[in-house]
Write an enzyme that holds these catalytic residues in place. Structure first.
Site, PDB file in Angstrom:
ATOM      1  N   GLU A  22      43.511  38.238  44.912  1.00  0.00           N
ATOM      2  CA  GLU A  22      43.294  39.600  45.407  1.00  0.00           C
ATOM      3  C   GLU A  22      42.394  39.564  46.632  1.00  0.00           C
ATOM      4  O   GLU A  22      41.314  38.969  46.608  1.00  0.00           O
ATOM      5  CB  GLU A  22      42.652  40.462  44.315  1.00  0.00           C
ATOM      6  CG  GLU A  22      42.430  41.899  44.736  1.00  0.00           C
ATOM      7  CD  GLU A  22      41.999  42.810  43.584  1.00  0.00           C
ATOM      8  OE1 GLU A  22      41.334  43.816  43.860  1.00  0.00           O
ATOM      9  OE2 GLU A  22      42.336  42.492  42.430  1.00  0.00           O
ATOM     10  N   ASN A  65      38.359  41.977  38.704  1.00  0.00           N
ATOM     11  CA  ASN A  65      39.333  42.833  38.018  1.00  0.00           C
ATOM     12  C   ASN A  65      40.062  41.954  37.013  1.00  0.00           C
ATOM     13  O   ASN A  65      41.041  41.274  37.346  1.00  0.00           O
ATOM     14  CB  ASN A  65      40.302  43.459  39.024  1.00  0.00           C
ATOM     15  CG  ASN A  65      39.601  44.408  39.972  1.00  0.00           C
ATOM     16  OD1 ASN A  65      38.845  45.277  39.549  1.00  0.00           O
ATOM     17  ND2 ASN A  65      39.827  44.242  41.267  1.00  0.00           N
ATOM     18  N   LYS A 144      32.556  43.711  36.203  1.00  0.00           N
ATOM     19  CA  LYS A 144      32.838  44.973  36.893  1.00  0.00           C
ATOM     20  C   LYS A 144      33.215  45.965  35.802  1.00  0.00           C
ATOM     21  O   LYS A 144      34.243  45.791  35.138  1.00  0.00           O
ATOM     22  CB  LYS A 144      33.977  44.793  37.896  1.00  0.00           C
ATOM     23  CG  LYS A 144      34.409  46.083  38.593  1.00  0.00           C
ATOM     24  CD  LYS A 144      35.547  45.804  39.580  1.00  0.00           C
ATOM     25  CE  LYS A 144      36.036  47.087  40.245  1.00  0.00           C
ATOM     26  NZ  LYS A 144      37.112  46.814  41.244  1.00  0.00           N
ATOM     27  N   GLU A 148      37.002  51.753  39.083  1.00  0.00           N
ATOM     28  CA  GLU A 148      38.402  51.563  39.485  1.00  0.00           C
ATOM     29  C   GLU A 148      39.286  51.162  38.309  1.00  0.00           C
ATOM     30  O   GLU A 148      40.149  50.310  38.398  1.00  0.00           O
ATOM     31  CB  GLU A 148      38.485  50.530  40.610  1.00  0.00           C
ATOM     32  CG  GLU A 148      37.740  50.951  41.863  1.00  0.00           C
ATOM     33  CD  GLU A 148      37.843  49.969  43.001  1.00  0.00           C
ATOM     34  OE1 GLU A 148      37.781  50.406  44.162  1.00  0.00           O
ATOM     35  OE2 GLU A 148      37.980  48.757  42.735  1.00  0.00           O
ATOM     36  N   ARG A 181      27.956  44.242  38.454  1.00  0.00           N
ATOM     37  CA  ARG A 181      28.206  44.822  39.776  1.00  0.00           C
ATOM     38  C   ARG A 181      27.900  46.320  39.776  1.00  0.00           C
ATOM     39  O   ARG A 181      28.265  47.049  38.852  1.00  0.00           O
ATOM     40  CB  ARG A 181      29.653  44.570  40.207  1.00  0.00           C
ATOM     41  CG  ARG A 181      29.960  43.090  40.393  1.00  0.00           C
ATOM     42  CD  ARG A 181      31.392  42.865  40.828  1.00  0.00           C
ATOM     43  NE  ARG A 181      31.559  42.971  42.266  1.00  0.00           N
ATOM     44  CZ  ARG A 181      32.407  43.774  42.867  1.00  0.00           C
ATOM     45  NH1 ARG A 181      33.151  44.607  42.162  1.00  0.00           N
ATOM     46  NH2 ARG A 181      32.528  43.786  44.180  1.00  0.00           N
ATOM     47  N   LYS A 222      26.631  45.739  46.626  1.00  0.00           N
ATOM     48  CA  LYS A 222      27.247  45.544  47.933  1.00  0.00           C
ATOM     49  C   LYS A 222      26.244  45.901  49.023  1.00  0.00           C
ATOM     50  O   LYS A 222      25.471  46.853  48.884  1.00  0.00           O
ATOM     51  CB  LYS A 222      28.500  46.406  48.074  1.00  0.00           C
ATOM     52  CG  LYS A 222      29.657  45.944  47.187  1.00  0.00           C
ATOM     53  CD  LYS A 222      30.946  46.662  47.531  1.00  0.00           C
ATOM     54  CE  LYS A 222      32.076  46.147  46.645  1.00  0.00           C
ATOM     55  NZ  LYS A 222      33.389  46.693  47.032  1.00  0.00           N
ATOM     56  N   ASP A 227      32.177  50.044  51.161  1.00  0.00           N
ATOM     57  CA  ASP A 227      33.022  48.928  50.718  1.00  0.00           C
ATOM     58  C   ASP A 227      33.290  47.971  51.863  1.00  0.00           C
ATOM     59  O   ASP A 227      34.427  47.852  52.323  1.00  0.00           O
ATOM     60  CB  ASP A 227      34.341  49.479  50.160  1.00  0.00           C
ATOM     61  CG  ASP A 227      35.155  48.429  49.415  1.00  0.00           C
ATOM     62  OD1 ASP A 227      34.621  47.339  49.149  1.00  0.00           O
ATOM     63  OD2 ASP A 227      36.325  48.701  49.102  1.00  0.00           O
ATOM     64  N   GLU A 249      25.506  41.527  47.907  1.00  0.00           N
ATOM     65  CA  GLU A 249      26.871  41.008  47.960  1.00  0.00           C
ATOM     66  C   GLU A 249      27.475  41.224  49.343  1.00  0.00           C
ATOM     67  O   GLU A 249      27.466  42.340  49.875  1.00  0.00           O
ATOM     68  CB  GLU A 249      27.730  41.712  46.897  1.00  0.00           C
ATOM     69  CG  GLU A 249      29.151  41.202  46.812  1.00  0.00           C
ATOM     70  CD  GLU A 249      29.944  41.919  45.724  1.00  0.00           C
ATOM     71  OE1 GLU A 249      30.226  41.282  44.688  1.00  0.00           O
ATOM     72  OE2 GLU A 249      30.282  43.094  45.912  1.00  0.00           O
ATOM     73  N   GLU A 255      38.491  41.418  54.393  1.00  0.00           N
ATOM     74  CA  GLU A 255      39.392  42.491  53.979  1.00  0.00           C
ATOM     75  C   GLU A 255      39.478  43.604  55.016  1.00  0.00           C
ATOM     76  O   GLU A 255      40.567  44.059  55.349  1.00  0.00           O
ATOM     77  CB  GLU A 255      38.937  43.050  52.632  1.00  0.00           C
ATOM     78  CG  GLU A 255      39.781  44.190  52.125  1.00  0.00           C
ATOM     79  CD  GLU A 255      39.301  44.732  50.796  1.00  0.00           C
ATOM     80  OE1 GLU A 255      39.868  45.739  50.334  1.00  0.00           O
ATOM     81  OE2 GLU A 255      38.353  44.159  50.202  1.00  0.00           O
ATOM     82  N   GLU A 371      34.808  45.692  66.060  1.00  0.00           N
ATOM     83  CA  GLU A 371      34.327  47.058  65.854  1.00  0.00           C
ATOM     84  C   GLU A 371      34.792  47.972  66.977  1.00  0.00           C
ATOM     85  O   GLU A 371      35.164  49.134  66.737  1.00  0.00           O
ATOM     86  CB  GLU A 371      32.805  47.058  65.764  1.00  0.00           C
ATOM     87  CG  GLU A 371      32.201  48.437  65.535  1.00  0.00           C
ATOM     88  CD  GLU A 371      30.680  48.417  65.512  1.00  0.00           C
ATOM     89  OE1 GLU A 371      30.101  49.296  64.856  1.00  0.00           O
ATOM     90  OE2 GLU A 371      30.082  47.521  66.149  1.00  0.00           O
ATOM     91  N   TRP A 401      40.231  58.588  47.005  1.00  0.00           N
ATOM     92  CA  TRP A 401      39.342  57.428  47.051  1.00  0.00           C
ATOM     93  C   TRP A 401      37.978  57.718  47.664  1.00  0.00           C
ATOM     94  O   TRP A 401      37.101  56.846  47.655  1.00  0.00           O
ATOM     95  CB  TRP A 401      40.017  56.270  47.794  1.00  0.00           C
ATOM     96  CG  TRP A 401      41.188  55.732  47.043  1.00  0.00           C
ATOM     97  CD1 TRP A 401      42.492  56.085  47.187  1.00  0.00           C
ATOM     98  CD2 TRP A 401      41.157  54.770  45.983  1.00  0.00           C
ATOM     99  NE1 TRP A 401      43.282  55.392  46.296  1.00  0.00           N
ATOM    100  CE2 TRP A 401      42.491  54.574  45.546  1.00  0.00           C
ATOM    101  CE3 TRP A 401      40.129  54.039  45.362  1.00  0.00           C
ATOM    102  CZ2 TRP A 401      42.817  53.697  44.518  1.00  0.00           C
ATOM    103  CZ3 TRP A 401      40.464  53.161  44.341  1.00  0.00           C
ATOM    104  CH2 TRP A 401      41.788  52.992  43.929  1.00  0.00           C
TER     105      TRP A 401
END
Length: 539
Positions: A22, A65, A144, A148, A181, A222, A227, A249, A255, A371, A401
């Protein structure tokens, strides 16, 4: 730092949506293949050498997950984890395992996973005893929960301290830890409701629990409140829990920063984050909090690709993570020089000065180039939903979301102030609570994260928000064009296979940067009706 850890988001079974890894952009898993452990032990040993060379001393070998097959690694498939631990042990790397909070139900046949239930406590105690009987230096669990769709203590009316302490108790006699987490938020928001703010969630859930976690619980936060976006403020949770061990983290796998198809050297960003002082310039830094607590953790970017990270230059991010976890005060340029020496051996090339200078020119500012041609001024999440690659300005704007930019005909940005918005700025201690609250004092690069402003709002640079959007997107594409030209100069100075792979990736980066420029500029031109001051076409 004592703990320098990588989390693999590797699936044992191939997931129907996320695949074998993932958010993995470097091929398949090093550990697993189509439901079974991979038998290439030499590859795992080489990976151990690679991690040791980077300074990493811990890994979690499966996805946070946790799906049905992965859950069984805790019990009847524990030997597969033990084999990985045996291969990595000579390199000083301790193995951890992501576990599902519902394990007593899905693996133990109990009717409940309530953390205050005696049978549940007994099940975790016996299961943990068996883990250490098989892997005596096992590092601990990664969890986790209540996020989600993952199960957690909320199902039983309990909180995260109850849940984390349940697992920490059986681990404590063996020196193990729980990485719990803090990525917990409502992913079923009403996009019309501007009072609900995903950025607030971790602080709302965890700050009230400070001081209630066992000593061997590490709350893993995080680095930003959302995210892993291209630009976010430091998470306020890092300053809000002095009585709790915290790990910070990062996400080495890119991603939201080009997915290892784009050159994006992340060490300059991480260095800024680690040097950030949440209580002001004379206070402790993010690096201090992490060093005193649970260290640094990052999502791995490695797969079975021949170059380990898909894009050969993305290896620099893995190396930089390990080095900054070892010494957060290192300069990103120094770390890059180390990596260049280890990877390309400039001294042995026909033109060492050209090789070193060119790679610095390509990589040093690549995060800021990324960026410039993507989401502006800290607003984030203008990516295509699901796979998160390429531009889609409204892709997440009307979804549950919680990832909104609220662009309309008058302006853009999220009002997170205490005076008129979600109140998120109040989660920071002074002086940042005041700085982020103030339109005049808020740093330009985070303006749209904290404020909804008119397109004509004048930045500290002297330009307007709308012109900044236009200019930076044109600038970003020009910078990628320059990267492509510079890389061509290195033909004959680097391995031909490396040169060919990077050339291919740079061509895709340029195509994608042009797509970002055209879509973002066209979108905001149509929203605002304001033309480009330089008369350039806005497709």
């Amino acid at each position: 730092m004592r703990r320098r850890m990588l989390d693999h988001w590797d699936n044992v079974d191939v997931h129907p949506v996320m695949g074998q890894v993932e958010r993995g952009y470097a091929g398949g898993s090093i550990f697993w293949r189509a439901g079974q452990p991979r038998r290439d032990r030499d590859r795992v040993r080489a990976y151990g050498r690679l991690l040791a060379a980077c300074g990493v001393n811990a890994v979690s070998v499966n996805n946070v997950n946790v799906h049905a097959t992965e859950a069984r690694l805790l019990t009847d498939r524990l030997d597969e984890v033990a084999e990985i631990a045996d291969l990595l042990r000579p390199y000083g790397i301790r193995v951890h395992l992501s576990v599902t909070f519902a394990a007593p139900v899905v693996l133990g046949g109990l009717p409940t996973a309530d953390p205050l239930d005696d049978a549940v406590r007994a099940w975790w105690a016996e299961t943990t005893r068996r883990v250490y009987a098989r892997i005596p230096d096992f590092g601990g669990y990664v969890v986790k929960a209540d996020s989600e769709g993952q199960p957690g203590p909320f199902s039983y009316g309990r909180d995260h301290a109850d849940g984390a302490n349940l697992l920490a108790g059986p681990l404590q006699p063996y020196g193990g830890v729980v990485h719990w987490r803090a990525f917990v938020y409502n992913h079923r928001q009403d996009w019309r409701d501007r009072s609900t703010d995903r950025a607030r969630a971790a602080h709302d859930h965890f700050a009230p629990l400070d001081g209630r976690f066992r000593d061997n619980v590490i709350v893993q936060v995080k680095h930003g409140p959302m995210d892993f976006q291209t630009r976010e403020p430091v998470s306020p949770v890092i300053a809000a829990m002095p009585g709790t061990r915290l790990a910070v983290e990062f996400q080495v796998t890119q991603e939201y920063t080009g997915q290892q198809r784009h050159v994006c050297y992340l060490a300059p960003w991480w260095s800024e984050l680690l040097r950030f002082a949440p209580w002001g310039d004379d206070g402790r830094t993010v690096a201090d909090v992490a060093a005193d607590g649970g260290g640094l953790v990052a999502v791995s970017n490695v797969g079975d690709d021949r170059f380990w990270t898909g894009h050969p230059l993305a290896q620099a991010n893995l190396y930089a993570f390990g080095r900054l976890a070892w010494d957060p005060g290192l300069r990103p340029e120094t770390v890059l020089d180390e990596w260049l020496d280890l990877t390309f051996d400039p001294a042995a090339s026909a033109d060492p000065d050209l090789l070193r200078r060119t790679l610095h020119q390509i990589m040093d500012d690549s995060w800021r180039s990324y960026e410039r041609y993507t989401a502006p001024l800290g607003v984030g999440f203008m990516v295509r939903p699901g796979h998160h690659y390429g531009p889609d300005v409204d892709g997440y704007e009307y979804t549950p979301w919680g990832t909104y930019h609220f662009a309309d005909r008058d302006g853009v940005g999220v009002d997170r102030t205490r005076a008129t918005g979600t109140g998120f700025t109040g989660q920071y201690p002074p002086p940042w609570s005041e700085a982020y609250e103030s339109l005049a004092a808020c740093p330009d690069e985070l303006l749209l994260f904290f404020h909804h402003v008119p397109y004509g709002h004048v930045l500290r640079s002297g330009g307007t928000v709308i012109q900044h959007i236009y200019d930076t997107h044109f600038d970003g594409v020009r910078e990628v064009e320059a990267m492509c030209r510079r890389w061509e100069w290195l033909a004959g100075l680097v391995d031909p296979a490396v040169h060919a792979r990077v050339t291919e990736r740079l061509a895709e980066q340029l195509r994608c940067a042009q797509e970002w420029r055209d879509q973002v500029n066209a979108y905001f031109h149509r929203k605002s009706g304001v033309p480009d001051a330089h008369g350039r076409p806005l497709h």
